[in-house]
Design an enzyme around this catalytic site. Sequence first.
Site, mmCIF file in Angstrom:
data_model
loop_
_atom_site.group_PDB
_atom_site.id
_atom_site.type_symbol
_atom_site.label_atom_id
_atom_site.label_comp_id
_atom_site.label_asym_id
_atom_site.label_seq_id
_atom_site.Cartn_x
_atom_site.Cartn_y
_atom_site.Cartn_z
ATOM 1 N N GLU B 60 0.779 -1.563 0.197
ATOM 2 C CA GLU B 60 -0.144 -0.114 -0.530
ATOM 3 C C GLU B 60 0.961 0.765 -0.321
ATOM 4 O O GLU B 60 1.045 2.536 -0.642
ATOM 5 C CB GLU B 60 -0.861 -0.033 1.485
ATOM 6 C CG GLU B 60 -2.548 -1.158 0.885
ATOM 7 C CD GLU B 60 -1.589 -2.507 0.881
ATOM 8 O OE1 GLU B 60 -0.604 -2.528 1.809
ATOM 9 O OE2 GLU B 60 -2.537 -3.423 0.870
ATOM 10 N N HIS B 129 -12.345 -4.138 7.481
ATOM 11 C CA HIS B 129 -12.859 -3.882 5.475
ATOM 12 C C HIS B 129 -14.137 -2.859 6.033
ATOM 13 O O HIS B 129 -14.626 -3.051 4.307
ATOM 14 C CB HIS B 129 -13.042 -5.854 4.992
ATOM 15 C CG HIS B 129 -12.207 -6.415 5.325
ATOM 16 N ND1 HIS B 129 -11.117 -6.461 5.908
ATOM 17 C CD2 HIS B 129 -11.738 -6.758 3.787
ATOM 18 C CE1 HIS B 129 -10.821 -7.857 4.852
ATOM 19 N NE2 HIS B 129 -10.961 -7.561 4.197
#
Lengths: 356, 320
Positions: B60, B129
Amino acid sequence: MPERTIATFTIKRLEILDDKGNADERLMPSLEEVDIRRMYELLVLSRTFDERALNLQREGRIGTYPSIFGQEAAQVGSAYALDKSDWVFPSFRETGMYIAMGYPLPLLFQYWSGDERGLISPQGLNILPVSVSVGTHIPHAVGAAMAVRYRRDRAAVIAYFGDGASSKGDFHEGFTIAGAFRLPVVFLCQNNQWAISMPRERQTAADTLAQKALAYGFEGVQVDGNDVFAVYRATREALEKARNGGGPTFIECYTYRLSHHTTSDDASRYRSREEVEQWKRKDPIDRLELLMEKRGLLSGKDRREVKERSLEIIDAAVREAESVPPPGADEMFLNLVEKPSRRQSKQMTGMKNADV
Amino acid sequence: MPTCNMVQAINLALREEMAKDDRVLVIGEDVGMDGGVFRVTDGLLGEFGPERVVDMPLAESGIVGAAVGMALYGLRPVAEIQFMGFIYGSFDQIFSHAARMRNRSRGRFCCPMVIRTPYGSGIKAPELHEESAEAFFCHMPGIKVVVPSGPFNAKGLLVSAIRDPDPVLFLEPTRLYRLVRENVPDEEYTLPLGKARIVKEGGDVTVIAWGSMLERVVKAVEPYSADVIDLMTLSPFDEETVLESVRKTGRAVIVHEAAKTCGFGAELAATIAEEAILYLRGPVLRVTGYDVHVPLAKLVDSYLPGVDRIRKAIDEIMRY
Ligand SMILES: Cc1ncc(C[n+]2csc(CCOP(=O)(O)OP(=O)(O)O)c2C)c(N)n1
Ligand SMILES: [Mg+2]
């Protein structure tokens, strides 16, 4: 099925110029005498800048400054191999690179005195601003290399960082991406043996930093970072390789930080005087002088002239930097985003009247 | 005019901008072959090829950092972070670099880039999530934060975000991805960043929300005469629209999914207090997630502000 060795590796170290000023002619890069002289001038100019910056800091005329004393060859040698239009992603200890790339010296003094306007890279130079957060600029070089590839440009990209940075996650992520896409990027690490007080051995159990590159699928080499010719040669080859689609290279310049970490550090707390003295004997400038003397490229008079000329250049740069009026307070609001928000604009006007 | 859900509308925005501007690239994890885990980038690889739709290693910080480098070089990358819970690994790149590069270089370099990420709860997925971490990013100058609330505005806002000269964080409420279909023109239109939308007008109370909370806010206000404001851009937010409405109604309720403490509602409440307190009839109320980590599926509904809690807040403030 027997256990088999499925991978072995070797790491090369490149040395060309020794402490006595002898160069290995087989490895010596093709450089004209004028180039060697120019390299010498840049090394001396870099050191002179550094000495002056340290003095200015003591006098309170600039702020905290990270010295490059001892690392001049790693910076000048690598930058000398770059084209002006290449993309350079520096960390914070790269004065020699800036100088060799022709960055205006007054701007450097201006920046270190606490004025961000010193980081406005002139058009034509693609040197990114000093990156303070250690190692986090490595992925930027990788992204720029992706853009170079996408645009099919000839530019190469180089990132400068230290041994400490090699422990950062962004080193890993950046190297991972660079390797996976075989990007036209050169990673130049100045392993100056210290990250503030942390010695290189405490940074990683790996024998060399160079070998880390292999895990990402590209070449890593160690070079004598106090040897301007070795650094130049390795960088030039890596850049050529990058431009020709050969992918990334990691160059570990094995060098030493002869000064404190910055002007606010006291290195005697964590390392011995003997260690420093030993490294002083490998001074990158002394070595080049010995070689040049042997080749009749440098007389005592030349030497004095180069130093005097450097002092003049630095004096003029300091004068120019100090004659720049300090930034207006508005400056902090400019260039946050292209168009400031309503609130930012209000704060900017409010600041003038000391509004709440 | 095709009717689209939000996934399709975002896909359309990407497609149109990529077709118009060769500086626009999509990068991220599984965005190419797979079309993204929510299929937002479906078909882009086939249409634009692997040079412009780049499947990146699982990194990321590297993805956002590479997007910064691309943007510095003159491209306009749209980086996808697969879920907002994984953006934390790239904070450094966003905060230390994307948001500061223009300032640091005094305008010599800038980062026109978009970071898109699925945001908020509602998909019964594992931990991390379903995060609503918008407030962190609103605190940081130099980056805009946008949250669409439906297919039509998602497309118009994303096009603006891609064209914006500065970094934009584009938060896509997963709950809304396929919830409704709207008419979404397939010709060009944009919605300005920094401008709120008045969803519904009324006189007694102003309810401010964004993203997936709007739907329940609209339901909750049915029995009342309320202004409902969809901020759409959180940073910089549309102070004028908020203040104008609050000055009119004298009452404000803020609804968000994220935890209360230092949530974006705090900024709104403080702004209302500073600029419009004399118009207020009662306290500014916040209906938010609790100060806990967003729980998994079994408890998520207990965590989220529901219609009942929103109505309770409105009832309470209507007493003044
Ligand atoms: C991410 C980050 N952590 C800590 C610091 C504080 N710091 C500044 S320089 C430095 C050491 C860096 O060592 P190295 O990468 O070897 O570079 P050198 O200073 O030797 O040039 C540290 C810890 C920082 N600037 N950034
Ligand atoms: Mg170091």
